[in-house]
Design a protein around this motif. Structure first.
Motif, PDB file in Angstrom:
ATOM      1  N   LEU A  37       0.841  -1.209   0.000  1.00 21.93           N
ATOM      2  CA  LEU A  37       0.000   0.000   0.000  1.00 21.93           C
ATOM      3  C   LEU A  37       0.873   1.254   0.000  1.00 21.93           C
ATOM      4  N   ILE A  48       6.976  -7.236  -4.657  1.00 21.18           N
ATOM      5  CA  ILE A  48       6.964  -7.531  -3.210  1.00 21.18           C
ATOM      6  C   ILE A  48       6.497  -8.963  -3.045  1.00 21.18           C
TER       7      ILE A  48
ATOM      8  N   PRO B  21      -3.614  -0.081  -9.684  1.00 16.27           N
ATOM      9  CA  PRO B  21      -4.686  -0.542  -8.792  1.00 16.27           C
ATOM     10  C   PRO B  21      -4.879   0.427  -7.614  1.00 16.27           C
ATOM     11  N   SER B  22      -6.102   0.498  -7.134  1.00 16.67           N
ATOM     12  CA  SER B  22      -6.370   1.354  -5.963  1.00 16.67           C
ATOM     13  C   SER B  22      -5.950   0.600  -4.699  1.00 16.67           C
ATOM     14  N   ASP B  23      -5.930   1.308  -3.573  1.00 20.72           N
ATOM     15  CA  ASP B  23      -5.610   0.649  -2.304  1.00 20.72           C
ATOM     16  C   ASP B  23      -6.647  -0.434  -1.985  1.00 20.72           C
ATOM     17  N   LEU B  26      -5.846  -3.551  -3.821  1.00 25.70           N
ATOM     18  CA  LEU B  26      -4.741  -4.308  -3.195  1.00 25.70           C
ATOM     19  C   LEU B  26      -5.218  -5.048  -1.950  1.00 25.70           C
ATOM     20  N   ARG B  27      -6.136  -4.412  -1.205  1.00 22.62           N
ATOM     21  CA  ARG B  27      -6.682  -5.091  -0.003  1.00 22.62           C
ATOM     22  C   ARG B  27      -7.530  -6.297  -0.414  1.00 22.62           C
ATOM     23  N   ASP B  30      -5.297  -9.049  -1.539  1.00 25.71           N
ATOM     24  CA  ASP B  30      -4.676  -9.663  -0.363  1.00 25.71           C
ATOM     25  C   ASP B  30      -5.641 -10.684   0.262  1.00 25.71           C
ATOM     26  N   ARG B  33      -5.794 -13.736  -1.985  1.00 28.91           N
ATOM     27  CA  ARG B  33      -4.582 -14.564  -1.877  1.00 28.91           C
ATOM     28  C   ARG B  33      -4.554 -15.339  -0.557  1.00 28.91           C
ATOM     29  N   SER B  62       3.116 -12.467  -6.269  1.00 29.81           N
ATOM     30  CA  SER B  62       3.179 -11.009  -6.101  1.00 29.81           C
ATOM     31  C   SER B  62       2.178 -10.315  -7.029  1.00 29.81           C
ATOM     32  N   THR B  63       1.783  -9.119  -6.618  1.00 33.11           N
ATOM     33  CA  THR B  63       0.795  -8.359  -7.392  1.00 33.11           C
ATOM     34  C   THR B  63       1.306  -8.090  -8.808  1.00 33.11           C
ATOM     35  N   SER B  64       2.594  -7.701  -8.910  1.00 32.17           N
ATOM     36  CA  SER B  64       3.125  -7.388 -10.244  1.00 32.17           C
ATOM     37  C   SER B  64       3.124  -8.633 -11.135  1.00 32.17           C
TER      38      SER B  64
END
Lengths: 81, 239
Positions: A37, A48, B21-23, B26-27, B30, B33, B62-64
């Motif tokens: 974040l 990451i 991506p927005s926060d 990503l949440r 997460d 995952r 990983s996100t990327s």
């Protein structure tokens, strides 16, 4: 053992390297999300990843690209390891 | 924790594909995952405890890497099979075959993707997908040589051009990597021949073994020389 790695791909360089005991998995996952974040807000595009290995030696063996450059990897063919 | 619907997951995948991506994205990723956690834990425990192997686990891709895969393969996020996985590096092709056999016994629902038979842009390994409803976990099994090749290809993709891993970018580098991959395949075939039960006199068999050992050593030395030529090539360009 858990390893949180922030890796700058274009430079082949580790930026952050943190270790966590197996019993601190939630903490490691929370740290990964927080780091993700934080970098996202700063528009920094780094890889990451959270990895889980017996110890650092095992991690370095199975994920060489984070730790060794191409010459070192090519040279290790001589040793066969 | 409420389970995410397939629609929610795939919509998230579409946003990741577009980039930035927005926060909240990503949440949500997460959370998705982490839903692989129980299956991942079970599989890692079995591999370490029952099979006595030493995998390095990656509980969550990983996100990327997820975003790149979605862009590259035009698949939906819910179809990505390696969100959670682990890697096992074994000594040689026999240990690799033995590991696959052990995994077949340990997990009833597996699919084997043998990239030794069908390499992907030079990448050779065996991927075992364990179906652990409702998720899958991928186990990569590589020999030491397959692993070094893969690490080298990935490292070059990191620092030179990300498309190298998929056959793109500098064609001189691609050509060298392809040749090396073929050489390793040949070397591993030699190893297999090496183990065939002798259908000949001990003297003939020993002579064959010596020949294979010499060929193997020569091929290995050749491999190193060629790999070093990649490095020289790159260094020359950086000047």
């Amino acid at each position: 053992m858990l390893f949180l790695i922030e890796y700058k791909r274009t430079q082949g360089r580790i930026v952050t390297f943190k270790t966590f005991d197996d019993s601190h998995r939630s903490e490691a996952e929370r740290s990964r999300l927080e780091l993700e974040l934080e970098l996202n807000q700063r528009h920094i595009d780094h890889e990451i990843v959270l990895l889980d290995a017996t110890d650092e030696h095992a991690l370095r063996r199975t994920h060489r690209r984070y730790f060794e450059d191409a010459v070192q990897i090519a040279n290790s063919l001589n040793g066969g390891s | 924790m409420a389970t995410l619907s397939k629609t929610q997951i795939d919509r998230l995948g579409n946003r990741l594909k577009k980039g930035s991506p927005s926060d909240d994205d990503l949440r949500l990723l997460d959370k998705y995952r982490r839903s692989f956690g129980p299956a991942y834990d079970f599989i890692i425990r079995t591999i370490r405890g029952t099979l006595r192997l030493e995998p390095t686990g990656r509980p969550a891709k990983s996100t990327s890497s997820i975003a790149e895969k979605l862009r590259r393969e035009s698949i939906r996020l819910s179809q990505v099979q390696d969100i959670a996985g682990c890697r096992v590096v074994v000594a040689d092709i026999f240990a690799q075959d033995q590991t696959i056999a052990m995994l077949r016994e340990a997990f009833p629902q597996i699919r084997v993707i043998d990239r030794r038979i069908s390499p992907s842009h030079g990448y050779r390994a065996v991927h075992v997908i364990v179906d652990s409803e409702p998720v899958t976990v991928e186990i990569q099994i590589r020999t030491a040589l397959q692993h070094l090749w893969a690490e080298l290809s990935e490292r070059l993709a990191d620092v030179v051009d990300s498309s190298i891993k998929y056959g793109g970018g500098d064609q001189q580098i691609i050509q060298i990597l392809t040749t090396e991959s073929e050489l390793i395949a040949k070397l591993e075939l030699f190893e297999k021949d090496f183990s065939s039960p002798p259908n000949e006199t001990a003297e003939t068999h020993n002579s064959k073994i010596r020949q294979i050992q010499e060929d193997t050593a020569r091929m290995k030395a050749d491999l190193v020389v060629r790999l070093r030529s990649i490095i020289s090539l790159l260094k020359g360009r950086q000047r």
